[in-house]
Design a protein around this motif. Structure first.
Motif, PDB file in Angstrom:
ATOM      1  N   ASP A 117      40.455  37.181  37.490  1.00 37.90           N
ATOM      2  CA  ASP A 117      41.560  37.375  36.569  1.00 37.90           C
ATOM      3  C   ASP A 117      42.861  36.850  37.189  1.00 37.90           C
ATOM      4  O   ASP A 117      42.911  36.480  38.355  1.00 37.90           O
ATOM      5  CB  ASP A 117      41.695  38.841  36.170  1.00 37.90           C
ATOM      6  N   LEU A 118      43.912  36.848  36.396  1.00 40.33           N
ATOM      7  CA  LEU A 118      45.185  36.295  36.839  1.00 40.33           C
ATOM      8  C   LEU A 118      45.739  37.045  38.045  1.00 40.33           C
ATOM      9  O   LEU A 118      46.304  36.440  38.954  1.00 40.33           O
ATOM     10  CB  LEU A 118      46.199  36.323  35.684  1.00 40.33           C
TER      11      LEU A 118
ATOM     12  N   CYS B 210      44.135  35.704  41.131  1.00 43.58           N
ATOM     13  CA  CYS B 210      44.644  34.352  41.413  1.00 43.58           C
ATOM     14  C   CYS B 210      46.029  34.429  42.047  1.00 43.58           C
ATOM     15  O   CYS B 210      46.321  33.698  42.998  1.00 43.58           O
ATOM     16  CB  CYS B 210      44.686  33.529  40.134  1.00 43.58           C
TER      17      CYS B 210
ATOM     18  N   ASN C   1      34.875  34.143  37.731  1.00 46.49           N
ATOM     19  CA  ASN C   1      35.915  34.191  36.700  1.00 46.49           C
ATOM     20  C   ASN C   1      37.027  35.179  37.058  1.00 46.49           C
ATOM     21  O   ASN C   1      37.276  36.137  36.353  1.00 46.49           O
ATOM     22  CB  ASN C   1      35.309  34.559  35.340  1.00 46.49           C
TER      23      ASN C   1
END
Length: 87
Positions: free
Chosen positions: A74-75, A78, A72
């Motif tokens: 985080d932005l 990414c 998962n």
């Protein structure tokens, strides 16, 4: 909700030593360069990274690797990945 169609054809290969076929499979799909995207150090400890890298190289598929992927992400991570790919 807006109407839409989500189509994601995916092949998943299971079985003993199927990772050794990665290069041939990807070349057969027309891949010329791939991103090897992985998490922690276990891929190196088990020898999986070296085996896949060898399979890709032998099949003539160029690759770049990015490790340190967390579940998962985080932005910010990414965005880091997108920047890495663009380079």
């Amino acid at each position: 909700m807006e109407n839409f169609v989500f189509h994601t054809p995916t092949k998943i290969y299971f079985g003993r030593d199927t990772h050794l076929q990665a290069g041939e499979i990807l070349r057969g799909e027309g891949a010329r360069k791939v991103l090897v995207y992985y998490g922690g150090g276990s891929i190196h400890k088990t020898g999986l990274y070296d085996a896949v890298a060898k399979a890709l190289t032998e099949a003539g598929v160029d690759y770049v690797a990015l490790g340190g992927v967390k579940p998962n992400p985080d932005l910010a991570f990414c965005r880091k990945t997108v920047d890495f790919i663009r380079e």
